[in-house]
Write a protein that holds these residues in place. Structure first.
Motif, PDB file in Angstrom:
ATOM      1  N   THR A  78      13.504  -7.523  -7.877  1.00 60.42           N
ATOM      2  CA  THR A  78      12.686  -6.306  -7.948  1.00 60.42           C
ATOM      3  C   THR A  78      12.562  -5.588  -6.610  1.00 60.42           C
ATOM      4  OG1 THR A  78      10.670  -7.610  -7.551  1.00 60.42           O
ATOM      5  CG2 THR A  78      11.307  -7.225  -9.858  1.00 60.42           C
ATOM      6  N   PHE A  79      12.918  -6.264  -5.509  1.00 63.31           N
ATOM      7  CA  PHE A  79      12.724  -5.653  -4.192  1.00 63.31           C
ATOM      8  C   PHE A  79      13.781  -6.141  -3.216  1.00 63.31           C
ATOM      9  CE2 PHE A  79      10.779  -6.060   0.094  1.00 63.31           C
ATOM     10  CZ  PHE A  79      10.760  -4.698   0.401  1.00 63.31           C
ATOM     11  N   SER A  80      14.357  -5.190  -2.462  1.00 59.87           N
ATOM     12  CA  SER A  80      15.345  -5.501  -1.425  1.00 59.87           C
ATOM     13  C   SER A  80      15.219  -4.496  -0.297  1.00 59.87           C
ATOM     14  CB  SER A  80      16.775  -5.459  -1.996  1.00 59.87           C
ATOM     15  OG  SER A  80      16.983  -6.431  -2.990  1.00 59.87           O
ATOM     16  N   HIS A  81      16.020  -4.705   0.738  1.00 52.64           N
ATOM     17  CA  HIS A  81      16.099  -3.754   1.845  1.00 52.64           C
ATOM     18  C   HIS A  81      17.499  -3.822   2.430  1.00 52.64           C
ATOM     19  CE1 HIS A  81      15.605  -7.314   4.477  1.00 52.64           C
ATOM     20  NE2 HIS A  81      14.662  -7.664   3.617  1.00 52.64           N
ATOM     21  N   CYS A  82      18.011  -2.671   2.876  1.00 56.19           N
ATOM     22  CA  CYS A  82      19.367  -2.638   3.404  1.00 56.19           C
ATOM     23  C   CYS A  82      19.627  -1.316   4.105  1.00 56.19           C
ATOM     24  CB  CYS A  82      20.399  -2.835   2.282  1.00 56.19           C
ATOM     25  SG  CYS A  82      20.323  -1.592   0.971  1.00 56.19           S
ATOM     26  N   VAL A  83      20.785  -1.204   4.732  1.00 57.33           N
ATOM     27  CA  VAL A  83      21.228   0.068   5.294  1.00 57.33           C
ATOM     28  C   VAL A  83      21.873   0.871   4.169  1.00 57.33           C
ATOM     29  CG1 VAL A  83      21.552  -0.866   7.605  1.00 57.33           C
ATOM     30  CG2 VAL A  83      23.458  -0.915   5.984  1.00 57.33           C
ATOM     31  N   PRO A  84      22.006   2.194   4.334  1.00 56.77           N
ATOM     32  CA  PRO A  84      22.526   3.029   3.242  1.00 56.77           C
ATOM     33  C   PRO A  84      23.895   2.614   2.730  1.00 56.77           C
ATOM     34  CG  PRO A  84      21.527   4.404   4.936  1.00 56.77           C
ATOM     35  CD  PRO A  84      21.557   3.010   5.484  1.00 56.77           C
ATOM     36  N   THR A  85      24.791   2.205   3.639  1.00 62.31           N
ATOM     37  CA  THR A  85      26.150   1.871   3.207  1.00 62.31           C
ATOM     38  C   THR A  85      26.165   0.701   2.235  1.00 62.31           C
ATOM     39  OG1 THR A  85      26.369   0.566   5.237  1.00 62.31           O
ATOM     40  CG2 THR A  85      27.310   2.771   5.252  1.00 62.31           C
ATOM     41  N   THR A 106       0.800  -1.235   0.000  1.00 64.35           N
ATOM     42  CA  THR A 106       0.000   0.000   0.000  1.00 64.35           C
ATOM     43  C   THR A 106       0.825   1.273   0.000  1.00 64.35           C
ATOM     44  OG1 THR A 106      -0.131  -0.006   2.426  1.00 64.35           O
ATOM     45  CG2 THR A 106      -1.899  -1.131   1.221  1.00 64.35           C
ATOM     46  N   ARG A 107       2.155   1.182  -0.009  1.00 64.03           N
ATOM     47  CA  ARG A 107       2.965   2.376   0.162  1.00 64.03           C
ATOM     48  C   ARG A 107       3.402   3.034  -1.146  1.00 64.03           C
ATOM     49  NH1 ARG A 107       3.644   4.034   5.672  1.00 64.03           N
ATOM     50  NH2 ARG A 107       2.002   2.792   6.597  1.00 64.03           N
ATOM     51  N   SER A 108       3.023   2.485  -2.283  1.00 63.55           N
ATOM     52  CA  SER A 108       3.378   3.101  -3.561  1.00 63.55           C
ATOM     53  C   SER A 108       2.196   3.019  -4.506  1.00 63.55           C
ATOM     54  CB  SER A 108       4.592   2.398  -4.191  1.00 63.55           C
ATOM     55  OG  SER A 108       4.833   2.885  -5.491  1.00 63.55           O
ATOM     56  N   ASN A 109       1.861   4.138  -5.149  1.00 65.01           N
ATOM     57  CA  ASN A 109       0.722   4.122  -6.064  1.00 65.01           C
ATOM     58  C   ASN A 109       1.029   3.376  -7.355  1.00 65.01           C
ATOM     59  OD1 ASN A 109       2.428   6.414  -7.029  1.00 65.01           O
ATOM     60  ND2 ASN A 109       0.778   6.633  -8.523  1.00 65.01           N
ATOM     61  N   GLU A 110       2.303   3.061  -7.590  1.00 64.36           N
ATOM     62  CA  GLU A 110       2.681   2.354  -8.815  1.00 64.36           C
ATOM     63  C   GLU A 110       2.706   0.842  -8.615  1.00 64.36           C
ATOM     64  OE1 GLU A 110       6.211   3.846 -10.615  1.00 64.36           O
ATOM     65  OE2 GLU A 110       5.223   5.670 -11.292  1.00 64.36           O
ATOM     66  N   GLY A 111       2.085   0.379  -7.556  1.00 61.84           N
ATOM     67  CA  GLY A 111       2.015  -1.060  -7.332  1.00 61.84           C
ATOM     68  C   GLY A 111       2.779  -1.483  -6.092  1.00 61.84           C
ATOM     69  N   ALA A 112       2.583  -2.719  -5.707  1.00 55.04           N
ATOM     70  CA  ALA A 112       3.189  -3.250  -4.494  1.00 55.04           C
ATOM     71  C   ALA A 112       4.711  -3.275  -4.601  1.00 55.04           C
ATOM     72  CB  ALA A 112       2.662  -4.657  -4.235  1.00 55.04           C
ATOM     73  N   LEU A 113       5.367  -3.073  -3.485  1.00 54.34           N
ATOM     74  CA  LEU A 113       6.817  -3.227  -3.452  1.00 54.34           C
ATOM     75  C   LEU A 113       7.190  -4.702  -3.531  1.00 54.34           C
ATOM     76  CD1 LEU A 113       6.337  -0.323  -2.234  1.00 54.34           C
ATOM     77  CD2 LEU A 113       8.436  -0.689  -0.947  1.00 54.34           C
ATOM     78  N   LEU A 114       6.429  -5.539  -2.840  1.00 53.67           N
ATOM     79  CA  LEU A 114       6.664  -6.979  -2.820  1.00 53.67           C
ATOM     80  C   LEU A 114       5.496  -7.649  -3.525  1.00 53.67           C
ATOM     81  CD1 LEU A 114       8.513  -9.252  -1.692  1.00 53.67           C
ATOM     82  CD2 LEU A 114       7.065  -9.283   0.339  1.00 53.67           C
ATOM     83  N   LYS A 115       5.765  -8.224  -4.698  1.00 57.23           N
ATOM     84  CA  LYS A 115       4.703  -8.795  -5.523  1.00 57.23           C
ATOM     85  C   LYS A 115       4.957 -10.281  -5.781  1.00 57.23           C
ATOM     86  CE  LYS A 115       5.390  -5.948  -8.933  1.00 57.23           C
ATOM     87  NZ  LYS A 115       5.222  -5.241 -10.217  1.00 57.23           N
ATOM     88  N   HIS A 116       3.862 -11.014  -5.967  1.00 60.24           N
ATOM     89  CA  HIS A 116       3.987 -12.448  -6.204  1.00 60.24           C
ATOM     90  C   HIS A 116       4.788 -12.746  -7.465  1.00 60.24           C
ATOM     91  CE1 HIS A 116       2.653 -16.519  -7.498  1.00 60.24           C
ATOM     92  NE2 HIS A 116       2.746 -16.757  -6.204  1.00 60.24           N
TER      93      HIS A 116
END
Length: 550
Positions: free
Chosen positions: A277-284, A217-227
């Motif tokens: 298509t999707f990841s998460h990390c610290v800035p470094t 729900t956090r992006s109007n261009e579609g889900a960040l995490l998609k099937h």
């Protein structure tokens, strides 16, 4: 009128919120997407069977309800299987921070009262060194990336893949109290020994459901995490369950790519070859990936990345956007499981000028569902959400840790006044957006005013010659403290004096006062990091103090 409470029939199934419920029937038979880890590639149906086999292996090792299983591994399919199998049999999963010192690892394993340790080949030297000091460990299982590899010198129950191959393919996972402890891990111990943080099945299930909703729900261009997308964590799985997103990805049946070690060229290659298509990390870590040699051969268009742990600077956000990467900020901490807030990007936001977009992307964002966030002054009084008032962030949500493992007195301190205290200083805008200003311990107190080290880092990062920056306060006889900046420049001919010139524009506009311009600047090749990749300001302070003393 009194509230009417209806009672369930004695025969009704109460459906406890247990981690096993995240493995829905759809994912148990999912064959479209795969779980990728090094040379291994499994369908979800195969993954489900492996979880059952691991449960039987643990049972054969004498592990049952209330026992603790420690894992020392890189990010792998094995780790994901442990995320499920260990708590699903009623045991507690201890995700060991492999980047702590051997003495700290020994402390956490004894403090957690580990019964069984699953240990990767790379960490056998650590175990060999501390094995005689581990008071409760009864056995070990060896993890290796080399199929069929053996090490007769290491006494253990056996090798992971071989043990799973011999185990039964079905395990009847029981129901039990949803408030049972499921996982435990330890903070990095910036002061004193690391503290044990733990979560129940109920908390993890609720956090997972909330994470799925938030990522959709956090992006109007579609889900960040998609099937039909591909997910690759770049946050260590020992750290808050890789922010809990592997649980969400598994529940959704998304293709998952586990990179083992965090080598920047390997990460860029996996993004390219596996269609991440999707990841998460610290800035470094994001910075290392986009600066790797493999980045030149990688099309990052469409790669969405959540940045947390440390503030996303406008400079790094701009670099990412230029490469087609869409960065989002999220806010949380070890004790909050961790999700509390995240950027919400609407169609209107995308029409904003680039500079305003960067400002929006680098804020902590709006509170997630079921999360209450407030700011308090030092006396515990709530402050207005006017975007100007700053105070300590205090939170409530159904998945926050209730205390620290075996240290209830520290838990009482964490929960003073019935709210969890984060130690962060923030303002909250009238629309609810959280804007982190600093850590309480990192605020620079100079000339009777407070200067945000994070604000200074954001401004300095926009200098075209700055690659990375960290700002701390150093003692000053006249002013109490003055800012000190540690900078990694983009080139050898960086002009230190240009930083003051760059910041003067913000002094002239009234964004900062003249005392915010750093008195000293040190150019370095790298900035010290903690075990989870955050800038280590405690170590920087110690280094600067040592230099001053000499």
């Amino acid at each position: 009128m009194a509230t009417k409470i209806l009672k369930s029939a004695d025969s009704a199934y109460q459906y406890p919120l247990l981690i096993k419920q995240l493995l829905t029937s759809a994912q148990r038979f999912e064959t479209e997407n795969a779980i990728v880890s090094g040379e291994y590639r499994f369908s979800y149906a195969q993954f489900n069977e492996r979880v059952h086999r691991l449960a039987n292996t643990l049972k054969a090792a004498g592990i049952g309800e209330g026992d603790t299983v420690a894992v020392m591994d890189w990010d792998s399919h094995r780790y994901l299987e442990c995320f499920f199998a260990v708590p699903m049999i009623g045991a507690i999963l201890h995700t060991v921070n492999i980047r702590l010192s051997p003495s700290q690892i020994e402390y956490t394993m004894n403090h957690a009262q580990d019964d069984l340790v699953l240990v990767h080949d790379d960490f056998l030297p650590i175990i060999d060194d501390i094995r005689g000091e581990l008071k409760t460990v009864k056995n070990y299982i060896r993890l290796t990336d080399v199929a069929g590899s053996t090490d007769d010198a290491f006494e253990c129950m056996g090798e992971y893949e071989a043990l799973l191959a011999e185990a039964e393919s079905h395990y009847d996972f029981p129901d039990f109290d949803e408030n049972s402890v499921a996982t435990a891990f330890y903070t990095t111990g910036t002061t004193g020994n690391p503290k044990g943080v733990y979560f129940s099945h109920r908390q993890l299930v609720l956090h997972t459901l909330n994470m799925v909703n938030t990522l959709n729900t956090r992006s109007n261009e579609g889900a960040l995490l998609k099937h039909d997308g591909a997910y690759m964590p770049i946050t260590p799985m020992f750290h808050v369950h890789a922010w809990g997103i592997p649980y969400a990805a598994t529940m959704m049946g998304v293709k998952q790519v586990y990179p083992l070690r965090y080598e920047p060229n390997t990460l860029a290659r996996l993004i390219r070859e596996e269609g991440v298509t999707f990841s998460h990390c610290v800035p470094t870590v994001l910075q290392m990936v986009i600066q790797s040699s493999e980045a030149a051969n990688t099309n990052f268009d469409g790669w969405k990345v959540i940045i947390g742990g440390s503030a996303l600077t406008p400079g790094l956000a701009a670099q990412a956007l230029e490469l087609g990467i869409e960065p989002f900020s999220a806010y949380g901490m070890s004790e909050t499981c961790p999700l509390m807030a995240m950027t919400r990007f609407t169609a209107a936001d995308r029409e904003l000028p680039t500079e305003e977009q960067l400002s929006h992307r680098t804020r902590a964002g709006l509170p997630s569902d079921l999360v209450d966030i407030a700011i308090w002054d030092p006396a515990g009084n709530p402050l207005p959400h006017d975007g100007k008032s700053s105070g300590e962030v205090v939170v409530r949500a159904p998945w926050l840790t209730q205390s620290y493992l075996h240290e209830p007195e520290k838990g009482d301190e964490l929960w003073q006044g019935g709210w969890l205290h984060t130690g962060d200083v923030a303002a909250i805008l009238p629309n609810g957006t959280v804007e982190i200003r600093d850590r309480i311990k990192d605020v620079i107190k100079t000339g009777g005013e407070w200067i945000s080290s994070l604000d200074l880092e954001r401004l300095i990062s926009q200098h075209p010659g700055v690659d990375t920056v960290a700002v701390i306060g150093v003692p000053d006889e006249r002013w109490g403290e003055r800012p000190f900046a540690m900078i990694v420049p983009k080139s050898q001919d960086f002009d230190v004096a240009s930083v003051a010139t760059h910041l003067q524009q913000y002094v002239d506009s009234g964004a900062i006062n003249k005392w915010a311009i750093p008195r000293e600047i040190e150019l370095v090749n790298d900035i010290p990091k903690t075990s989870v990749g955050k800038i280590d300001k405690k170590l920087i302070r110690a280094q600067v103090a040592e230099q001053a003393a000499n």
